[in-house]
Scaffold this motif. Structure first.
Motif, PDB file in Angstrom:
ATOM      1  N   THR A 289       0.851  -1.189   0.000  1.00  0.00           N
ATOM      2  CA  THR A 289       0.000   0.000   0.000  1.00  0.00           C
ATOM      3  C   THR A 289       0.885   1.235   0.000  1.00  0.00           C
ATOM      4  O   THR A 289       1.749   1.388   0.857  1.00  0.00           O
ATOM      5  CB  THR A 289      -0.916   0.000   1.240  1.00  0.00           C
ATOM      6  OG1 THR A 289      -1.683  -1.206   1.232  1.00  0.00           O
ATOM      7  CG2 THR A 289      -1.854   1.189   1.230  1.00  0.00           C
ATOM      8  N   SER A 290       0.669   2.118  -0.975  1.00  0.00           N
ATOM      9  CA  SER A 290       1.548   3.281  -1.116  1.00  0.00           C
ATOM     10  C   SER A 290       1.419   4.264   0.042  1.00  0.00           C
ATOM     11  O   SER A 290       2.379   4.920   0.404  1.00  0.00           O
ATOM     12  CB  SER A 290       1.278   3.979  -2.446  1.00  0.00           C
ATOM     13  OG  SER A 290      -0.076   4.339  -2.536  1.00  0.00           O
TER      14      SER A 290
ATOM     15  N   ALA B  17      -8.536  -0.517  -6.405  1.00  0.00           N
ATOM     16  CA  ALA B  17      -7.083  -0.725  -6.348  1.00  0.00           C
ATOM     17  C   ALA B  17      -6.662  -1.242  -4.977  1.00  0.00           C
ATOM     18  O   ALA B  17      -5.803  -2.118  -4.874  1.00  0.00           O
ATOM     19  CB  ALA B  17      -6.350   0.575  -6.677  1.00  0.00           C
ATOM     20  N   GLU B  18      -7.266  -0.721  -3.928  1.00  0.00           N
ATOM     21  CA  GLU B  18      -6.921  -1.173  -2.575  1.00  0.00           C
ATOM     22  C   GLU B  18      -7.363  -2.616  -2.336  1.00  0.00           C
ATOM     23  O   GLU B  18      -6.640  -3.384  -1.706  1.00  0.00           O
ATOM     24  CB  GLU B  18      -7.545  -0.234  -1.541  1.00  0.00           C
ATOM     25  CG  GLU B  18      -6.913   1.148  -1.541  1.00  0.00           C
ATOM     26  CD  GLU B  18      -7.713   2.176  -0.770  1.00  0.00           C
ATOM     27  OE1 GLU B  18      -7.097   3.157  -0.302  1.00  0.00           O
ATOM     28  OE2 GLU B  18      -8.944   2.020  -0.649  1.00  0.00           O
TER      29      GLU B  18
ATOM     30  N   HIS C 147      -7.583  -4.806  -4.685  1.00  0.00           N
ATOM     31  CA  HIS C 147      -6.651  -5.568  -5.515  1.00  0.00           C
ATOM     32  C   HIS C 147      -5.353  -5.840  -4.739  1.00  0.00           C
ATOM     33  O   HIS C 147      -4.806  -6.945  -4.795  1.00  0.00           O
ATOM     34  CB  HIS C 147      -6.362  -4.797  -6.806  1.00  0.00           C
ATOM     35  CG  HIS C 147      -5.524  -5.533  -7.784  1.00  0.00           C
ATOM     36  ND1 HIS C 147      -6.000  -6.576  -8.548  1.00  0.00           N
ATOM     37  CD2 HIS C 147      -4.225  -5.399  -8.115  1.00  0.00           C
ATOM     38  CE1 HIS C 147      -5.034  -7.045  -9.312  1.00  0.00           C
ATOM     39  NE2 HIS C 147      -3.943  -6.346  -9.071  1.00  0.00           N
ATOM     40  N   ILE C 148      -4.885  -4.854  -3.994  1.00  0.00           N
ATOM     41  CA  ILE C 148      -3.687  -5.028  -3.175  1.00  0.00           C
ATOM     42  C   ILE C 148      -3.930  -6.066  -2.082  1.00  0.00           C
ATOM     43  O   ILE C 148      -3.052  -6.875  -1.780  1.00  0.00           O
ATOM     44  CB  ILE C 148      -3.242  -3.671  -2.583  1.00  0.00           C
ATOM     45  CG1 ILE C 148      -2.626  -2.819  -3.701  1.00  0.00           C
ATOM     46  CG2 ILE C 148      -2.262  -3.851  -1.437  1.00  0.00           C
ATOM     47  CD1 ILE C 148      -2.283  -1.414  -3.294  1.00  0.00           C
TER      48      ILE C 148
ATOM     49  N   ALA D 157      -0.629  -5.990 -12.059  1.00  0.00           N
ATOM     50  CA  ALA D 157      -0.617  -4.550 -11.787  1.00  0.00           C
ATOM     51  C   ALA D 157      -1.726  -3.808 -12.511  1.00  0.00           C
ATOM     52  O   ALA D 157      -1.683  -2.589 -12.627  1.00  0.00           O
ATOM     53  CB  ALA D 157       0.734  -3.981 -12.198  1.00  0.00           C
TER      54      ALA D 157
ATOM     55  N   LEU E 170      -3.290  -1.084 -10.339  1.00  0.00           N
ATOM     56  CA  LEU E 170      -2.402  -0.324  -9.462  1.00  0.00           C
ATOM     57  C   LEU E 170      -1.949   0.989 -10.081  1.00  0.00           C
ATOM     58  O   LEU E 170      -1.718   1.063 -11.278  1.00  0.00           O
ATOM     59  CB  LEU E 170      -1.163  -1.161  -9.121  1.00  0.00           C
ATOM     60  CG  LEU E 170      -1.412  -2.494  -8.429  1.00  0.00           C
ATOM     61  CD1 LEU E 170      -0.098  -3.185  -8.133  1.00  0.00           C
ATOM     62  CD2 LEU E 170      -2.209  -2.302  -7.165  1.00  0.00           C
TER      63      LEU E 170
ATOM     64  N   SER F 266       2.133   2.259  -6.227  1.00  0.00           N
ATOM     65  CA  SER F 266       1.864   0.897  -5.755  1.00  0.00           C
ATOM     66  C   SER F 266       2.571  -0.126  -6.631  1.00  0.00           C
ATOM     67  O   SER F 266       3.037  -1.158  -6.145  1.00  0.00           O
ATOM     68  CB  SER F 266       0.366   0.620  -5.737  1.00  0.00           C
ATOM     69  OG  SER F 266      -0.275   1.480  -4.832  1.00  0.00           O
ATOM     70  N   TYR F 267       2.661   0.152  -7.928  1.00  0.00           N
ATOM     71  CA  TYR F 267       3.359  -0.771  -8.817  1.00  0.00           C
ATOM     72  C   TYR F 267       4.850  -0.838  -8.473  1.00  0.00           C
ATOM     73  O   TYR F 267       5.455  -1.906  -8.498  1.00  0.00           O
ATOM     74  CB  TYR F 267       3.170  -0.368 -10.282  1.00  0.00           C
ATOM     75  CG  TYR F 267       3.856  -1.314 -11.221  1.00  0.00           C
ATOM     76  CD1 TYR F 267       3.402  -2.620 -11.355  1.00  0.00           C
ATOM     77  CD2 TYR F 267       4.972  -0.930 -11.940  1.00  0.00           C
ATOM     78  CE1 TYR F 267       4.046  -3.507 -12.193  1.00  0.00           C
ATOM     79  CE2 TYR F 267       5.614  -1.805 -12.782  1.00  0.00           C
ATOM     80  CZ  TYR F 267       5.147  -3.098 -12.904  1.00  0.00           C
ATOM     81  OH  TYR F 267       5.789  -3.977 -13.722  1.00  0.00           O
TER      82      TYR F 267
END
Length: 174
Positions: free
Chosen positions: A13-14, A52-53, A55-56, A83, A86, A90-91
């Motif tokens: 998580t960025s 996206a979250e 997906h992480i 990815a 993302l 995050s990538y």
């Protein structure tokens, strides 16, 4: 497993400080069937997090299962466009995790081949730079004609950006 999953999720998580609360796995058993759901504080994650979250969260679970079970049985780690959802930050975190996995296998002398199917060439180049690999680029076509175009990102005599490589190079020059 939950602690490993949370650690991987937070590393992918960025901006983990922006999550609305702590993550937890909630295990329930109904009619003999076990179900696991992800909760953020006391709410289901799918109602709180964006695509996206979530997906992480799935990627972190994939790596958790791989680290606890798959790395002892498989010599390949194959991922098809992991990815896709993302953002760039995050990538990059995902690329760093791939590099750590490859380094871990190298140090422990456990063979591993990382195979990535990515839709974008710039993402493939970034993954290759992070893992110090050679990328084979495939164009989308009904048939592939001719040899694959290989792209080497580092010169054969280039030292990796690690202190150990610098010291080895200095020792050999002296």
């Amino acid at each position: 497993m939950q602690r490993l999953w949370i650690e991987l999720t937070l590393s992918l998580t960025s901006a983990p400080w922006l999550l609305p609360g702590g993550l937890a796995l909630d295990l329930t058993t109904k009619k003999g069937e076990r179900r696991v759901s992800v909760r953020v504080q006391d709410r289901l994650a799918r109602y709180v997090l964006n695509q996206a979250e979530t997906h992480i969260l799935g990627l972190a679970w994939f790596f958790t299962k791989y680290l606890t079970h798959g790395r002892f049985r498989c010599r390949f780690l194959v991922m098809d466009d992991p990815a896709q959802q993302l953002d760039q930050t995050s990538y990059r975190d995902l690329c760093r995790l791939w590099r750590v996995l490859l380094r871990l296998h190298l140090v422990r002398q456990v063979p591993l081949r990382l195979v990535l199917f990515l839709q974008q060439e710039d993402r493939a180049l970034e993954a290759a730079r992070a893992t110090r690999g050679v990328v084979d680029l495939l164009r989308w076509a009904p048939e592939q004609r001719g040899d694959l175009r290989a792209l080497e990102l580092f010169a054969p005599g280039a030292a990796p950006a690690t202190p150990q490589a610098w010291f080895e190079r200095a020792r050999s020059a002296a």
